[in-house]
Design a protein around this motif. Structure first.
Motif, PDB file in Angstrom:
ATOM      1  N   GLU A  76       0.830  -1.212   0.000  1.00 30.67           N
ATOM      2  CA  GLU A  76       0.000   0.000   0.000  1.00 30.67           C
ATOM      3  C   GLU A  76       0.866   1.265   0.000  1.00 30.67           C
ATOM      4  O   GLU A  76       0.526   2.251  -0.638  1.00 30.67           O
ATOM      5  N   SER A  77       1.978   1.208   0.728  1.00 31.37           N
ATOM      6  CA  SER A  77       2.886   2.367   0.761  1.00 31.37           C
ATOM      7  C   SER A  77       3.414   2.648  -0.636  1.00 31.37           C
ATOM      8  O   SER A  77       3.469   3.795  -1.077  1.00 31.37           O
ATOM      9  N   MET A  78       3.819   1.594  -1.330  1.00 30.51           N
ATOM     10  CA  MET A  78       4.352   1.752  -2.685  1.00 30.51           C
ATOM     11  C   MET A  78       3.283   2.309  -3.620  1.00 30.51           C
ATOM     12  O   MET A  78       3.546   3.207  -4.423  1.00 30.51           O
ATOM     13  N   ARG A  79       2.071   1.803  -3.482  1.00 27.76           N
ATOM     14  CA  ARG A  79       0.958   2.278  -4.330  1.00 27.76           C
ATOM     15  C   ARG A  79       0.747   3.788  -4.120  1.00 27.76           C
ATOM     16  O   ARG A  79       0.626   4.549  -5.062  1.00 27.76           O
ATOM     17  N   GLU A  80       0.723   4.183  -2.847  1.00 28.65           N
ATOM     18  CA  GLU A  80       0.482   5.599  -2.527  1.00 28.65           C
ATOM     19  C   GLU A  80       1.587   6.510  -3.072  1.00 28.65           C
ATOM     20  O   GLU A  80       1.319   7.532  -3.703  1.00 28.65           O
ATOM     21  N   VAL A  81       2.819   6.117  -2.858  1.00 28.28           N
ATOM     22  CA  VAL A  81       3.947   6.971  -3.213  1.00 28.28           C
ATOM     23  C   VAL A  81       4.096   7.112  -4.735  1.00 28.28           C
ATOM     24  O   VAL A  81       4.312   8.206  -5.253  1.00 28.28           O
ATOM     25  N   VAL A  82       3.965   5.994  -5.442  1.00 30.83           N
ATOM     26  CA  VAL A  82       4.071   6.039  -6.908  1.00 30.83           C
ATOM     27  C   VAL A  82       2.931   6.887  -7.493  1.00 30.83           C
ATOM     28  O   VAL A  82       3.140   7.705  -8.388  1.00 30.83           O
ATOM     29  N   TYR A  83       1.743   6.736  -6.908  1.00 29.63           N
ATOM     30  CA  TYR A  83       0.596   7.527  -7.370  1.00 29.63           C
ATOM     31  C   TYR A  83       0.860   9.020  -7.157  1.00 29.63           C
ATOM     32  O   TYR A  83       0.674   9.838  -8.061  1.00 29.63           O
ATOM     33  N   ARG A  84       1.320   9.365  -5.945  1.00 30.70           N
ATOM     34  CA  ARG A  84       1.570  10.786  -5.634  1.00 30.70           C
ATOM     35  C   ARG A  84       2.645  11.376  -6.539  1.00 30.70           C
ATOM     36  O   ARG A  84       2.536  12.500  -7.013  1.00 30.70           O
ATOM     37  N   ARG A  85       3.704  10.612  -6.783  1.00 34.66           N
ATOM     38  CA  ARG A  85       4.810  11.099  -7.617  1.00 34.66           C
ATOM     39  C   ARG A  85       4.324  11.450  -9.032  1.00 34.66           C
ATOM     40  O   ARG A  85       4.578  12.525  -9.546  1.00 34.66           O
ATOM     41  N   TYR A  86       3.611  10.498  -9.657  1.00 34.81           N
ATOM     42  CA  TYR A  86       3.292  10.716 -11.077  1.00 34.81           C
ATOM     43  C   TYR A  86       2.037  11.555 -11.287  1.00 34.81           C
ATOM     44  O   TYR A  86       1.859  12.152 -12.340  1.00 34.81           O
ATOM     45  N   LYS A  87       1.227  11.669 -10.254  1.00 34.85           N
ATOM     46  CA  LYS A  87       0.096  12.606 -10.325  1.00 34.85           C
ATOM     47  C   LYS A  87       0.692  14.018 -10.396  1.00 34.85           C
ATOM     48  O   LYS A  87       0.258  14.869 -11.173  1.00 34.85           O
ATOM     49  N   ARG A  88       1.726  14.227  -9.593  1.00 34.93           N
ATOM     50  CA  ARG A  88       2.391  15.525  -9.579  1.00 34.93           C
ATOM     51  C   ARG A  88       3.110  15.814 -10.902  1.00 34.93           C
ATOM     52  O   ARG A  88       3.082  16.928 -11.409  1.00 34.93           O
ATOM     53  N   VAL A  89       3.771  14.786 -11.439  1.00 40.04           N
ATOM     54  CA  VAL A  89       4.468  14.954 -12.723  1.00 40.04           C
ATOM     55  C   VAL A  89       3.460  15.356 -13.808  1.00 40.04           C
ATOM     56  O   VAL A  89       3.716  16.249 -14.614  1.00 40.04           O
ATOM     57  N   ASN A 110       3.307  -4.932  -8.605  1.00 38.26           N
ATOM     58  CA  ASN A 110       1.888  -4.856  -8.977  1.00 38.26           C
ATOM     59  C   ASN A 110       1.199  -3.648  -8.345  1.00 38.26           C
ATOM     60  O   ASN A 110       0.358  -3.005  -8.971  1.00 38.26           O
ATOM     61  N   ALA A 111       1.574  -3.339  -7.098  1.00 40.57           N
ATOM     62  CA  ALA A 111       0.990  -2.177  -6.417  1.00 40.57           C
ATOM     63  C   ALA A 111       1.357  -0.893  -7.165  1.00 40.57           C
ATOM     64  O   ALA A 111       0.515  -0.022  -7.387  1.00 40.57           O
ATOM     65  N   ALA A 112       2.620  -0.796  -7.588  1.00 41.83           N
ATOM     66  CA  ALA A 112       3.076   0.393  -8.318  1.00 41.83           C
ATOM     67  C   ALA A 112       2.375   0.481  -9.671  1.00 41.83           C
ATOM     68  O   ALA A 112       1.963   1.545 -10.111  1.00 41.83           O
ATOM     69  N   ARG A 113       2.216  -0.684 -10.310  1.00 38.76           N
ATOM     70  CA  ARG A 113       1.545  -0.727 -11.627  1.00 38.76           C
ATOM     71  C   ARG A 113       0.082  -0.282 -11.495  1.00 38.76           C
ATOM     72  O   ARG A 113      -0.435   0.428 -12.356  1.00 38.76           O
ATOM     73  N   ASP A 114      -0.558  -0.689 -10.406  1.00 35.83           N
ATOM     74  CA  ASP A 114      -1.943  -0.259 -10.153  1.00 35.83           C
ATOM     75  C   ASP A 114      -2.038   1.264 -10.120  1.00 35.83           C
ATOM     76  O   ASP A 114      -2.975   1.849 -10.653  1.00 35.83           O
ATOM     77  N   ALA A 115      -1.062   1.877  -9.448  1.00 32.59           N
ATOM     78  CA  ALA A 115      -1.048   3.346  -9.339  1.00 32.59           C
ATOM     79  C   ALA A 115      -0.924   3.982 -10.722  1.00 32.59           C
ATOM     80  O   ALA A 115      -1.602   4.959 -11.035  1.00 32.59           O
ATOM     81  N   LEU A 116      -0.062   3.397 -11.560  1.00 27.59           N
ATOM     82  CA  LEU A 116       0.121   3.936 -12.918  1.00 27.59           C
ATOM     83  C   LEU A 116      -1.152   3.759 -13.751  1.00 27.59           C
ATOM     84  O   LEU A 116      -1.528   4.636 -14.527  1.00 27.59           O
ATOM     85  N   LYS A 117      -1.815   2.613 -13.552  1.00 28.41           N
ATOM     86  CA  LYS A 117      -3.073   2.354 -14.287  1.00 28.41           C
ATOM     87  C   LYS A 117      -4.127   3.384 -13.909  1.00 28.41           C
ATOM     88  O   LYS A 117      -4.859   3.881 -14.751  1.00 28.41           O
ATOM     89  N   LYS A 118      -4.197   3.682 -12.617  1.00 24.30           N
ATOM     90  CA  LYS A 118      -5.163   4.644 -12.121  1.00 24.30           C
ATOM     91  C   LYS A 118      -4.955   6.021 -12.762  1.00 24.30           C
ATOM     92  O   LYS A 118      -5.893   6.768 -13.014  1.00 24.30           O
ATOM     93  N   LEU A 119      -3.685   6.320 -13.025  1.00 28.54           N
ATOM     94  CA  LEU A 119      -3.355   7.615 -13.644  1.00 28.54           C
ATOM     95  C   LEU A 119      -3.358   7.531 -15.180  1.00 28.54           C
ATOM     96  O   LEU A 119      -3.072   8.505 -15.858  1.00 28.54           O
ATOM     97  N   GLU A 120      -3.646   6.306 -15.674  1.00 34.60           N
ATOM     98  CA  GLU A 120      -3.687   6.029 -17.123  1.00 34.60           C
ATOM     99  C   GLU A 120      -2.336   6.296 -17.803  1.00 34.60           C
ATOM    100  O   GLU A 120      -2.263   6.847 -18.897  1.00 34.60           O
ATOM    101  N   ILE A 121      -1.270   5.901 -17.126  1.00 40.27           N
ATOM    102  CA  ILE A 121       0.067   6.050 -17.736  1.00 40.27           C
ATOM    103  C   ILE A 121       0.834   4.731 -17.623  1.00 40.27           C
ATOM    104  O   ILE A 121       2.052   4.705 -17.486  1.00 40.27           O
TER     105      ILE A 121
END
Length: 238
Positions: A76-89, A110-121
């Motif tokens: 979950e930590s990885m999901r949150e951090v990757v999401y926050r990073r690339y949302k900002r980018v 997989n958690a990091a990939r989920d975050a990227l999917k959510k951002l559609e990147i």
């Protein structure tokens, strides 16, 4: 008039091999690598380091205090951090990496990939590096990629990961000493938040506040506040 020719930037030889090994469309000139650190489950933090042309670009490094996850939960930590990073980018329209490296196995990947999917990147190339055997995973591969232990590509990935790890631990350490300094200073009666902040910035640790001479303290916070600190020290409150 002569046309200025730009000097080619020095490129780490490991990059070319990395491109081949991972089957990337372009040379991973900008790589961002993430690492979680929750030493003894205490305040989870994460770090992101950035290598450009295969070399550390320290001014691009970032720290994250994990906000939404309670307790040590790496996925979950990885999901949150990757999401926050690339949302900002995306919001700031800054540069995207050609490759994202996750310190961890399939779960973190997989958690990091989920975050990227959510951002559609999620077309951004991403790999996970499992700790024990230096195994490299791509999201679609059931088995790890075989990369020679002696190869410049693996050496580059190891360097990235070690740097991310060092940076996360350093942040963790700073955060812990700041927190212990803050809680120590709150026990001094009559010491306002502004004074605590000044001491925090100047001394960085509770030990250093205790060791400071009255003269040094007076220069920073004045006579009255110094008296409060010395009294608290005498009573054993500090």
């Amino acid at each position: 008039s002569r046309i200025k020719t730009e000097k080619p930037e020095k490129i780490n030889p490991g990059l070319i091999e990395l491109k081949e090994a991972l089957g990337l469309k372009e040379l991973p000139k900008r790589i961002e690598c993430f690492d979680n650190s929750n030493i003894q489950g205490y305040s989870p933090v994460a770090s992101m380091v950035c290598f450009i042309n295969g070399y550390p670009a320290k001014n691009q490094y970032r720290h994250f205090n994990v906000k939404t996850v309670v307790g040590p939960d790496d996925f979950e930590s990885m999901r949150e951090v990757v999401y926050r990073r690339y949302k900002r980018v995306l919001e700031e329209e800054t540069e995207f990496p050609n490759l994202i490296v996750i310190d961890g196995g399939k779960g973190q990947l997989n958690a990091a990939r989920d975050a990227l999917k959510k951002l559609e990147i999620d077309e951004t190339p991403i790999i996970g590096v499992a700790k024990k055997l230096e195994e490299i995973y791509r999201p679609e591969d059931p088995l790890p990629l075989l990369v020679s232990k002696k190869s410049p590509a693996l050496k580059l990935i190891q360097r990235l990961r070690n740097e991310a790890h060092r940076f996360a631990i350093e942040h963790h350490r700073n955060r812990r000493s700041k927190e212990s300094l803050k809680t120590g200073l709150t026990s001094v009666k009559g010491l306002g938040e502004k004074t605590q902040e000044v001491l925090l910035q100047k001394f960085k640790s509770l030990k250093k506040v205790k060791e400071a001479s009255p003269q040094v303290l007076e220069e920073i916070v004045g006579k009255a506040k110094t008296r409060l600190i010395l009294e608290a020290k005498k009573k054993g409150d500090l």
